[in-house]
Design a protein around this motif. Structure first.
Motif, PDB file in Angstrom:
ATOM      1  N   ALA A 142       0.833  -1.206   0.000  1.00  0.00           N
ATOM      2  CA  ALA A 142       0.000   0.000   0.000  1.00  0.00           C
ATOM      3  C   ALA A 142       0.865   1.252   0.000  1.00  0.00           C
ATOM      4  O   ALA A 142       0.564   2.233  -0.701  1.00  0.00           O
ATOM      5  N   PHE A 143       1.950   1.237   0.766  1.00  0.00           N
ATOM      6  CA  PHE A 143       2.849   2.386   0.806  1.00  0.00           C
ATOM      7  C   PHE A 143       3.535   2.589  -0.541  1.00  0.00           C
ATOM      8  O   PHE A 143       3.629   3.711  -1.044  1.00  0.00           O
ATOM      9  N   VAL A 144       4.019   1.490  -1.138  1.00  0.00           N
ATOM     10  CA  VAL A 144       4.675   1.584  -2.449  1.00  0.00           C
ATOM     11  C   VAL A 144       3.711   2.144  -3.484  1.00  0.00           C
ATOM     12  O   VAL A 144       4.058   3.027  -4.285  1.00  0.00           O
ATOM     13  N   ALA A 145       2.462   1.662  -3.453  1.00  0.00           N
ATOM     14  CA  ALA A 145       1.461   2.149  -4.398  1.00  0.00           C
ATOM     15  C   ALA A 145       1.181   3.624  -4.193  1.00  0.00           C
ATOM     16  O   ALA A 145       0.990   4.379  -5.152  1.00  0.00           O
ATOM     17  N   LEU A 146       1.162   4.074  -2.923  1.00  0.00           N
ATOM     18  CA  LEU A 146       0.908   5.483  -2.628  1.00  0.00           C
ATOM     19  C   LEU A 146       2.013   6.365  -3.205  1.00  0.00           C
ATOM     20  O   LEU A 146       1.740   7.380  -3.863  1.00  0.00           O
ATOM     21  N   VAL A 147       3.269   5.998  -2.957  1.00  0.00           N
ATOM     22  CA  VAL A 147       4.388   6.799  -3.470  1.00  0.00           C
ATOM     23  C   VAL A 147       4.357   6.848  -4.995  1.00  0.00           C
ATOM     24  O   VAL A 147       4.592   7.898  -5.606  1.00  0.00           O
ATOM     25  N   GLN A 148       4.045   5.737  -5.616  1.00  0.00           N
ATOM     26  CA  GLN A 148       3.954   5.721  -7.082  1.00  0.00           C
ATOM     27  C   GLN A 148       2.827   6.630  -7.564  1.00  0.00           C
ATOM     28  O   GLN A 148       2.963   7.329  -8.570  1.00  0.00           O
ATOM     29  N   THR A 149       1.706   6.650  -6.825  1.00  0.00           N
ATOM     30  CA  THR A 149       0.592   7.539  -7.174  1.00  0.00           C
ATOM     31  C   THR A 149       0.998   8.997  -7.042  1.00  0.00           C
ATOM     32  O   THR A 149       0.657   9.829  -7.887  1.00  0.00           O
ATOM     33  N   LEU A 150       1.736   9.321  -5.974  1.00  0.00           N
ATOM     34  CA  LEU A 150       2.191  10.703  -5.771  1.00  0.00           C
ATOM     35  C   LEU A 150       3.109  11.136  -6.912  1.00  0.00           C
ATOM     36  O   LEU A 150       3.023  12.267  -7.394  1.00  0.00           O
ATOM     37  N   ARG A 151       3.978  10.250  -7.335  1.00  0.00           N
ATOM     38  CA  ARG A 151       4.912  10.576  -8.416  1.00  0.00           C
ATOM     39  C   ARG A 151       4.188  10.703  -9.753  1.00  0.00           C
ATOM     40  O   ARG A 151       4.461  11.610 -10.537  1.00  0.00           O
ATOM     41  N   GLU A 152       3.259   9.804 -10.007  1.00  0.00           N
ATOM     42  CA  GLU A 152       2.545   9.827 -11.290  1.00  0.00           C
ATOM     43  C   GLU A 152       1.604  11.023 -11.392  1.00  0.00           C
ATOM     44  O   GLU A 152       1.324  11.502 -12.495  1.00  0.00           O
ATOM     45  N   GLY A 153       1.112  11.518 -10.253  1.00  0.00           N
ATOM     46  CA  GLY A 153       0.180  12.636 -10.293  1.00  0.00           C
ATOM     47  C   GLY A 153       0.834  13.990 -10.323  1.00  0.00           C
ATOM     48  O   GLY A 153       0.149  15.014 -10.485  1.00  0.00           O
ATOM     49  N   SER A 154       2.165  14.051 -10.200  1.00  0.00           N
ATOM     50  CA  SER A 154       2.858  15.338 -10.119  1.00  0.00           C
ATOM     51  C   SER A 154       3.194  15.981 -11.454  1.00  0.00           C
ATOM     52  O   SER A 154       3.109  17.201 -11.585  1.00  0.00           O
ATOM     53  N   PRO A 155       3.594  15.233 -12.491  1.00  0.00           N
ATOM     54  CA  PRO A 155       3.964  15.880 -13.752  1.00  0.00           C
ATOM     55  C   PRO A 155       2.815  16.722 -14.320  1.00  0.00           C
ATOM     56  O   PRO A 155       1.651  16.325 -14.295  1.00  0.00           O
ATOM     57  N   GLY A 156       3.174  17.923 -14.796  1.00  0.00           N
ATOM     58  CA  GLY A 156       2.183  18.812 -15.382  1.00  0.00           C
ATOM     59  C   GLY A 156       1.542  19.759 -14.388  1.00  0.00           C
ATOM     60  O   GLY A 156       0.833  20.695 -14.778  1.00  0.00           O
ATOM     61  N   LEU A 157       1.778  19.536 -13.092  1.00  0.00           N
ATOM     62  CA  LEU A 157       1.215  20.422 -12.078  1.00  0.00           C
ATOM     63  C   LEU A 157       2.225  21.481 -11.675  1.00  0.00           C
ATOM     64  O   LEU A 157       3.438  21.272 -11.735  1.00  0.00           O
ATOM     65  N   SER A 158       1.715  22.634 -11.259  1.00  0.00           N
ATOM     66  CA  SER A 158       2.587  23.669 -10.706  1.00  0.00           C
ATOM     67  C   SER A 158       3.050  23.236  -9.318  1.00  0.00           C
ATOM     68  O   SER A 158       2.510  22.297  -8.720  1.00  0.00           O
ATOM     69  N   LEU A 159       4.046  23.935  -8.784  1.00  0.00           N
ATOM     70  CA  LEU A 159       4.575  23.580  -7.465  1.00  0.00           C
ATOM     71  C   LEU A 159       3.493  23.597  -6.386  1.00  0.00           C
ATOM     72  O   LEU A 159       3.365  22.623  -5.631  1.00  0.00           O
ATOM     73  N   PRO A 160       2.677  24.665  -6.263  1.00  0.00           N
ATOM     74  CA  PRO A 160       1.625  24.623  -5.228  1.00  0.00           C
ATOM     75  C   PRO A 160       0.647  23.486  -5.433  1.00  0.00           C
ATOM     76  O   PRO A 160       0.167  22.891  -4.462  1.00  0.00           O
ATOM     77  N   GLU A 161       0.352  23.169  -6.682  1.00  0.00           N
ATOM     78  CA  GLU A 161      -0.573  22.070  -6.958  1.00  0.00           C
ATOM     79  C   GLU A 161       0.052  20.722  -6.584  1.00  0.00           C
ATOM     80  O   GLU A 161      -0.639  19.813  -6.120  1.00  0.00           O
ATOM     81  N   ILE A 162       1.363  20.589  -6.786  1.00  0.00           N
ATOM     82  CA  ILE A 162       2.049  19.360  -6.377  1.00  0.00           C
ATOM     83  C   ILE A 162       1.968  19.192  -4.871  1.00  0.00           C
ATOM     84  O   ILE A 162       1.643  18.110  -4.364  1.00  0.00           O
TER      85      ILE A 162
END
Length: 503
Positions: free
Chosen positions: A240-260
């Motif tokens: 579950a932790f590994v999946a969470l970190v992968q989700t955080l990384r996959e959701g970051s590209p294309g977002l501004s810093l505050p959005e990240i």
């Protein structure tokens, strides 16, 4: 002593111990009852008069701390509370200086003004240790700390931690570091079981042993261990932790810093974890303030990447707070200031929703407690008192246009001296919106619209999807739009970093 801080249960014990005899001597100040969140009840003092019954009430009204103008302001403020025993502080000292009121355009300008005044006071010979900056919420310290850090003014957070040293901020930064680089072993160890996922000490020991044996990072070992889990129950927390970190990384590209930052804080589970804690509201406010810190960093830094922001956070979290025993400006919440006194006091953030706090506005008892807290803040000053507020402040990751606190309007104008470029008085706020509402003027809306966005326009956002603009305001770096998204409701977005596209 300190009768106003007793709880209803303690008062019942008092009645039992006294046995109904009028043989109890109590000392307290119901105007300084500010700990309702800990169970204290100002009503105990009034009940004491009735239950025992008190034939002689002695009022200690002479004040040996503050100049006359400060006491007159405090008296005028607290008279707006209806449920009090009543007293009127006075002094044989002189009137002193008027209260200095500063109306800032932004919270950054407010912080800059406070820092400049502190430096001027220091040059006049006032020790930094005899100057205090008070605020209603711990989250407000971040902007002030940033301004003091940049100006090289030593400070100490009394009764608490600096912003970037707070537990919840360290947790959030660890998740951000993993989003930027999952190979960060220290960050992984900090949050691998925060919130709790059932990953115990034995699992971590095995993980570290496998990492050493394979000469790999903890993250690489965690990925391997998660992939080889043999059943749904074995090692469920680690996958579950590994999946969470992968989700955080996959959701970051294309977002501004505050959005990240907003994305990582929201998905990490920290908010839900703290929501169930007694002091969780303050921690959640601090997490929201971290989003504001990212937005401020974008406006100041040439490199607005996540890595640069994390480097900046590490720098401000360094050993910059003054050591114990050294001269330093005192920073604290108004609650922490009770019982203390200073030559000069700055009461900052005097806006509706901040002071008084938004949680108190619909409750008469809560509003009176907030007024008592303001009374305590005012009476910490001996010689000079500053009251500051900001027309525009970053709150909950958004720019909000604020209304001056009702407490300022309850103080006599004759005791106040307005400093700064804004004309004195509160005329500009008479037609202001209700507390908590975002203030949008036609002029500002037109300016935002002229930048290429208009009400009714269809837009797309990389995180929130498609929506329609329902409001717009501001100009330049402050321009923002309100978008109603089909997936997540209505949100205010700063145009400078929202990455909106038409269509």
């Amino acid at each position: 002593d300190e009768f106003q801080d007793t709880s209803p249960l303690q008062y019942r014990w008092l009645r039992l111990l006294a046995g109904g005899r009028n043989s109890v001597f109590g000392v307290g100040d119901d105007d300084q009852s500010i700990y309702a969140f800990r169970g204290a009840s100002a009503q105990n003092m009034q009940d004491f008069q009735r239950d025992f019954p008190v034939h002689r009430l002695v009022k200690l009204e002479r004040n040996y701390r503050s100049h006359g103008n400060i006491l007159d302001a405090a008296n005028a403020l607290i008279r707006h509370n209806r449920t009090r025993l009543g007293k009127n502080l006075w002094t044989e000292d002189d009137r002193g200086e008027p209260l200095r009121v500063y109306d800032a355009a932004t919270d950054l300008e407010e912080a800059s003004f406070i820092v400049d005044e502190v430096k001027a006071l220091r040059d006049e010979g006032v020790p930094l240790t005899d100057i205090a900056v008070l605020y209603r919420s711990n989250a407000q310290s971040r902007v002030l700390e940033h301004a003091l850090f940049n100006a090289g003014v030593p400070y100490r957070v009394f009764g608490g931690l600096r912003f970037f040293e707070r537990q919840e901020i360290k947790h959030a930064l660890a998740y951000l570091r993993l989003a930027a680089n999952p190979e960060d072993d220290n960050a992984l160890l900090r949050v691998v079981n925060v919130p709790a996922r059932g990953i115990g000490a034995r699992t971590l020991e095995q993980l570290q042993e496998e990492a050493r044996a394979g000469n790999v990072t903890l993250w690489q070992a965690a990925v391997r261990k998660a992939e080889t889990a043999r059943s749904k129950t074995e090692g469920r927390g680690l996958p579950a932790f590994v999946a969470l970190v992968q989700t955080l990384r996959e959701g970051s590209p294309g977002l501004s810093l505050p959005e990240i930052v907003d994305h990582v804080v929201a998905r990490s589970g920290l908010v839900e974890m703290y929501r169930g804690e007694r002091e969780g509201a303050d921690r959640i406010e601090n997490l929201e303030e971290l989003v504001n810190a990212a937005a401020g960093f974008v406006m100041e830094a040439e490199d607005d990447s996540l890595t640069a922001f994390l480097t900046h956070a590490a720098l401000e979290a360094g050993e910059h707070q003054a050591a114990s025993g050294t001269e330093a400006l005192q920073m604290m919440t108004a609650h922490s200031a009770k019982g203390l006194e200073f030559h000069t006091v700055f009461v900052s953030g005097l806006e509706e929703g901040l002071f008084p706090h938004e949680n108190s506005r619909n409750d008469a008892g809560g509003l009176e407690e907030e007024r008592r807290l303001m009374y305590v803040a005012l009476t910490r000053a001996r010689r000079r008192l500053y009251l500051t507020f900001s027309q525009c402040r970053m709150l909950h990751g958004q720019t909000r246009y604020n209304v001056a606190s009702r407490f300022l309007q309850e103080l006599p104008e004759s005791l106040m001296k307005w400093v700064g470029p804004v004309a004195p008085g509160f005329a500009a706020y008479q037609s202001a919106p209700l507390p908590g509402h975002v203030h949008t003027t036609p002029a500002l809306a037109a300016t935002a619209g002229s930048a290429g966005w208009r009400v009714g326009q269809n837009v797309s956002h990389p995180k929130f999807g498609s929506g329609v603009i329902v409001n717009c305001e501001g100009h330049g770096a402050d321009a923002r739009v309100q978008v109603r998204f089909s997936s997540c409701g209505t949100k205010w977005l700063a145009l400078e970093y929202a990455k909106l596209t038409a269509g």
